[in-house]
Design an enzyme around this catalytic site. Structure first.
Site, mmCIF file in Angstrom:
data_model
loop_
_atom_site.group_PDB
_atom_site.id
_atom_site.type_symbol
_atom_site.label_atom_id
_atom_site.label_comp_id
_atom_site.label_asym_id
_atom_site.label_seq_id
_atom_site.Cartn_x
_atom_site.Cartn_y
_atom_site.Cartn_z
ATOM 1 N N CYS A 1 -7.183 71.773 -77.346
ATOM 2 C CA CYS A 1 -8.499 71.109 -77.383
ATOM 3 C C CYS A 1 -9.377 71.637 -78.523
ATOM 4 O O CYS A 1 -9.075 71.355 -79.671
ATOM 5 C CB CYS A 1 -9.166 71.261 -76.007
ATOM 6 S SG CYS A 1 -10.334 69.955 -75.665
ATOM 7 N N ARG B 1 -17.138 61.127 -72.871
ATOM 8 C CA ARG B 1 -16.178 62.223 -72.723
ATOM 9 C C ARG B 1 -14.886 61.639 -72.130
ATOM 10 O O ARG B 1 -14.936 60.780 -71.237
ATOM 11 C CB ARG B 1 -16.712 63.325 -71.801
ATOM 12 C CG ARG B 1 -17.814 64.151 -72.413
ATOM 13 C CD ARG B 1 -17.989 65.504 -71.725
ATOM 14 N NE ARG B 1 -16.929 66.448 -72.111
ATOM 15 C CZ ARG B 1 -16.906 67.106 -73.274
ATOM 16 N NH1 ARG B 1 -17.838 66.905 -74.176
ATOM 17 N NH2 ARG B 1 -15.941 67.950 -73.557
ATOM 18 N N HIS C 1 -5.404 70.677 -71.015
ATOM 19 C CA HIS C 1 -5.763 71.890 -70.275
ATOM 20 C C HIS C 1 -4.957 71.888 -68.986
ATOM 21 O O HIS C 1 -4.057 71.072 -68.797
ATOM 22 C CB HIS C 1 -7.264 71.851 -69.902
ATOM 23 C CG HIS C 1 -8.191 71.877 -71.062
ATOM 24 N ND1 HIS C 1 -8.409 72.999 -71.825
ATOM 25 C CD2 HIS C 1 -8.967 70.901 -71.604
ATOM 26 C CE1 HIS C 1 -9.295 72.717 -72.763
ATOM 27 N NE2 HIS C 1 -9.653 71.463 -72.663
#
Ligand SMILES: NC(=O)CC[C@H](N)C(=O)O
Length: 258
Positions: free
Chosen positions: A95, A129, A198
């Site tokens: 990320c 997002r 993640h």
């Protein structure tokens, strides 16, 4: 006895969403095979001598943390890391760490954070997002004999685009991926893997952890033949459940338009 030294960049700053779990997975999966692992933090102001490391990891961080480390990363470590990447140092970047290896990251208010330029990728902050579970299919892992599926969790506003010098890590089956547009996720260049996953990604995907360890061990010990198999039945069972749940689901965007 085989030994590995793993460098962990900015563990106190690039540490969102449990990315520390990647270091733990690399360490434990090595030790379960009798491989000695030393993990060394590489923080703000620390000197980075690439020859001391067999593998380095950069975790995720919010725009705020990325701006804090940017100068140190580019000025004090960048040249050495770029040289090491060209010399096939094994790198996992997640990320924010992935974005920092690229050419630049343009934040939502138009501020351009220069990246290392080690990967032919660039990132532009999106309005929305991209958050949620993600499932991708990776040819890379199929090539090395692992189940090609990689599952994880993503949470980023940055939309990353790939240039011709890199290949995607995989094709998105469920989730957004690099930018929610081209159906690709991550980037692979030499021994570098950048990804938005993640989760943390390595405990959830033992094949990816072993792939990175194998790369590092083969580079350090030319006669290294491969890792002995571990009993990953539990991880495989959890993965299969998550994969079938995500494969069956259609992303809300797909439902809305198709
Ligand atoms: N999870 C992260 O590392 C976020 C990376 C970056 N700050 C973004 O929002 O896209």
């Amino acid at each position: 006895m085989y030994e590995l030294t793993i460098g962990h960049f900015y563990p106190d700053l690039l540490n969102t969403y449990g990315d520390m779990g990647n270091i733990i997975a690399l360490k434990r999966r090595s030790e379960w095979r009798g491989i000695k692992v030393t993990v060394k933090p590489i923080g703000l102001g620390d000197e980075f001598k690439s020859e001391e490391y067999d593998l380095v990891f950069l975790g995720g961080g919010q725009d705020f943390e990325q701006e804090i480390i940017q100068e140190d990363f580019l000025e004090n470590k960048g040249k050495e890391l770029r040289k090491a990447i060209e010399n096939n140092l094994v790198v996992l970047a997640v990320c924010g760490g992935y974005q920092l290896l690229g050419k630049f990251y343009r934040t939502a208010n138009g501020k351009e954070i220069a990246g290392l330029g080690a990967l032919d990728v660039w990132t532009i902050a999106g309005r929305k997002r991209m958050v949620g579970n993600i499932l991708i299919e990776s040819e890379l892992l199929e090539k090395v004999g692992y189940d090609g599926k990689i599952v994880g969790f993503e949470n980023h506003s940055g939309k990353t685009y790939l240039g011709p010098e890199v290949k995607p890590l995989g094709r998105v089956i469920y989730g957004y991926g690099n930018n929610g547009e081209d159906n690709f996720e991550g980037a692979v260049y030499k021994n570098v893997i950048g990804t938005y996953l993640h989760g943390s990604v390595l405990p959830k995907n033992p094949g990816l952890a072993d792939y990175l360890l194998t790369l590092a061990l083969k580079k350090k010990y030319p006669g290294f033949l491969g890792l002995q198999k571990l009993n990953d039945d539990y991880e495989t069972m959890v993965r299969r459940k998550l994969i079938s749940r995500l494969s069956g689901k259609r992303h809300w965007l797909l439902k809305r338009f198709f």
